[in-house]
Scaffold this active site. Sequence first.
Site, PDB file in Angstrom:
ATOM      1  N   SER A  52     -73.897 -52.296  27.563  1.00  8.57           N
ATOM      2  CA  SER A  52     -74.331 -51.544  28.746  1.00  8.57           C
ATOM      3  C   SER A  52     -73.202 -51.054  29.637  1.00  8.57           C
ATOM      4  CB  SER A  52     -75.305 -52.375  29.579  1.00  8.57           C
ATOM      5  OG  SER A  52     -74.633 -53.424  30.238  1.00  8.57           O
ATOM      6  N   LYS A  93     -73.001 -54.933  36.061  1.00 12.87           N
ATOM      7  CA  LYS A  93     -73.274 -53.501  36.269  1.00 12.87           C
ATOM      8  C   LYS A  93     -72.369 -52.970  37.381  1.00 12.87           C
ATOM      9  CE  LYS A  93     -76.836 -53.898  33.494  1.00 12.87           C
ATOM     10  NZ  LYS A  93     -76.740 -53.536  32.121  1.00 12.87           N
TER      11      LYS A  93
END
Length: 183
Positions: A52, A93
């Site tokens: 990710s 993230k």
Amino acid sequence: MSEFTPRSARHGRQSRGNDEAWEWVQALAIAVVLALIIRYFVLSPFSVAGPSMLSTLHNGDKVIVNKMIYLIRDPEPGEVIVFHASEDKDYIKRVIALPGQTVSAQNNVVRVDGRSIEEPYIDERNRTADFGPVKVPKDHVFVLGDNRMNSSDSRELGPIPLDRLVGRADVIFWPMNDFSFLW
């Protein structure tokens, strides 16, 4: 000179040896306690799992997470953070928007409060699907993975409460040939 060594002299050498051993035990105990304090309250290793955050971070990269930074100040846009996504899973993230801001994406361009943001960390082949607008609530941040086509982030999870943040990822320390700072 007598061949007799007084008992107190023999005891003195043995006592010094015991004192030195006790000092080593104390020093090691202090070192272990300090290491645990640092590990659980200041800096912590984190292992990246999944794609990710490509191309910034790769599966298996190890980073150092600064756990103290958000006790001193709030997160800033562009910072790579680790947060509790669930009770047993942490995610890594990038902060895109802060409390009170509105974030959206249209035609592969992410906008915060209507202005497109610079994202030099995004691979030019990477696409950001349209979403939003989403207004970030008080005490939350909006996060996205750098690999937008393969990331579970605020588009799916919603804005992340500040009290679920673990800290800021500061350094890639493994593998050694990828050693770098993330800020």
